[in-house]
Design a protein around this motif. Structure first.
Motif, PDB file in Angstrom:
ATOM      1  N   SER A   1      26.493  24.707 115.624  1.00  0.00           N
ATOM      2  CA  SER A   1      25.186  24.555 115.230  1.00  0.00           C
ATOM      3  C   SER A   1      24.663  25.688 114.431  1.00  0.00           C
ATOM      4  O   SER A   1      23.467  25.562 113.851  1.00  0.00           O
TER       5      SER A   1
ATOM      6  N   ASP B   1      25.571  27.445 118.939  1.00  0.00           N
ATOM      7  CA  ASP B   1      27.032  27.699 118.854  1.00  0.00           C
ATOM      8  C   ASP B   1      27.853  27.383 117.696  1.00  0.00           C
ATOM      9  O   ASP B   1      27.104  27.273 116.676  1.00  0.00           O
TER      10      ASP B   1
ATOM     11  N   LEU C   1      21.587  21.531 118.978  1.00  0.00           N
ATOM     12  CA  LEU C   1      20.403  22.375 118.686  1.00  0.00           C
ATOM     13  C   LEU C   1      19.261  21.696 118.158  1.00  0.00           C
ATOM     14  O   LEU C   1      19.491  20.931 117.319  1.00  0.00           O
TER      15      LEU C   1
ATOM     16  N   ILE D   1      21.200  33.035 129.079  1.00  0.00           N
ATOM     17  CA  ILE D   1      21.193  33.600 127.606  1.00  0.00           C
ATOM     18  C   ILE D   1      21.064  35.114 127.797  1.00  0.00           C
ATOM     19  O   ILE D   1      21.587  36.034 126.865  1.00  0.00           O
TER      20      ILE D   1
ATOM     21  N   LEU E   1      16.973  27.031 125.091  1.00  0.00           N
ATOM     22  CA  LEU E   1      18.063  27.217 124.775  1.00  0.00           C
ATOM     23  C   LEU E   1      18.908  27.376 125.975  1.00  0.00           C
ATOM     24  O   LEU E   1      18.808  28.386 126.852  1.00  0.00           O
ATOM     25  N   VAL E   2      20.104  26.390 125.953  1.00  0.00           N
ATOM     26  CA  VAL E   2      20.823  26.547 127.372  1.00  0.00           C
ATOM     27  C   VAL E   2      22.299  27.307 127.179  1.00  0.00           C
ATOM     28  O   VAL E   2      22.864  27.437 128.032  1.00  0.00           O
ATOM     29  N   TYR E   3      22.556  27.506 125.948  1.00  0.00           N
ATOM     30  CA  TYR E   3      23.902  27.845 125.605  1.00  0.00           C
ATOM     31  C   TYR E   3      23.770  28.705 124.166  1.00  0.00           C
ATOM     32  O   TYR E   3      23.283  28.167 123.406  1.00  0.00           O
ATOM     33  N   ILE E   4      24.527  29.980 124.216  1.00  0.00           N
ATOM     34  CA  ILE E   4      24.599  30.555 123.130  1.00  0.00           C
ATOM     35  C   ILE E   4      26.097  31.235 122.961  1.00  0.00           C
ATOM     36  O   ILE E   4      26.461  31.848 123.962  1.00  0.00           O
ATOM     37  N   SER E   5      26.702  31.226 121.882  1.00  0.00           N
ATOM     38  CA  SER E   5      28.069  31.419 121.546  1.00  0.00           C
ATOM     39  C   SER E   5      27.902  32.576 120.731  1.00  0.00           C
ATOM     40  O   SER E   5      26.907  33.217 120.147  1.00  0.00           O
TER      41      SER E   5
ATOM     42  N   GLY F   1      18.624  23.594 123.145  1.00  0.00           N
ATOM     43  CA  GLY F   1      20.142  23.061 123.273  1.00  0.00           C
ATOM     44  C   GLY F   1      21.094  24.324 123.190  1.00  0.00           C
ATOM     45  O   GLY F   1      20.837  25.058 123.908  1.00  0.00           O
ATOM     46  N   ARG F   2      21.954  23.908 122.469  1.00  0.00           N
ATOM     47  CA  ARG F   2      23.272  24.989 122.045  1.00  0.00           C
ATOM     48  C   ARG F   2      23.180  25.611 120.968  1.00  0.00           C
ATOM     49  O   ARG F   2      23.014  24.898 119.871  1.00  0.00           O
TER      50      ARG F   2
END
Length: 127
Positions: A27, A24, A3, A86, A52-56, A21-22
């Motif tokens: 992070s 998750d 992140l 996202i 932002l390429v990924y979110i959990s 970044g991520r």
């Protein structure tokens, strides 16, 4: 991908934070740690998610937490330019109201300008 967090200087009660970044389980704690001291007194938080390429679910929880903190004093969290994956997460979990997601900084600034004018007129609860 780690992140990346870029925090712009505050301006008139607004704060812009760019994430890359991520966001998750590995992070979100760092994001929360950097965000926490900024929230008191903040009227609007503009989250630029263009990188932002990924979110959990942990990342969603961080955004919910910020929304709740700002809602306590009529503030808002606005999301700028989320990537399609996202945006899909937000659509599925309904984490961010659609009227608080923008495709450009100019569009978000126009919204913030209108929001502040409403507050100055005393009708901020209409939105």
């Amino acid at each position: 991908m780690e992140l990346q967090i870029h925090i712009d200087p505050p301006s008139n009660g607004s704060q812009r934070i760019a994430l890359g970044g991520r966001l998750d389980t590995d992070s979100y704690a760092e994001f929360d740690r950097q965000l926490e001291p900024l929230l008191p007194g903040m009227q609007s938080l503009l989250l630029d998610l263009s990188e932002l390429v990924y979110i959990s679910s942990a990342g969603i929880r961080s955004i919910f937490r910020a929304r709740k903190a700002l809602a306590g004093h009529s503030g808002k969290v606005l999301v700028l330019n989320p990537q399609p994956q996202i945006q899909k997460v937000f659509d599925v979990v309904k984490a961010v109201p659609l009227n608080e997601i923008f495709s450009s900084a100019a569009e978000a600034d126009a919204y913030l300008d209108a929001m502040q004018r409403k507050v100055l007129r005393g009708d901020e609860d209409e939105d």
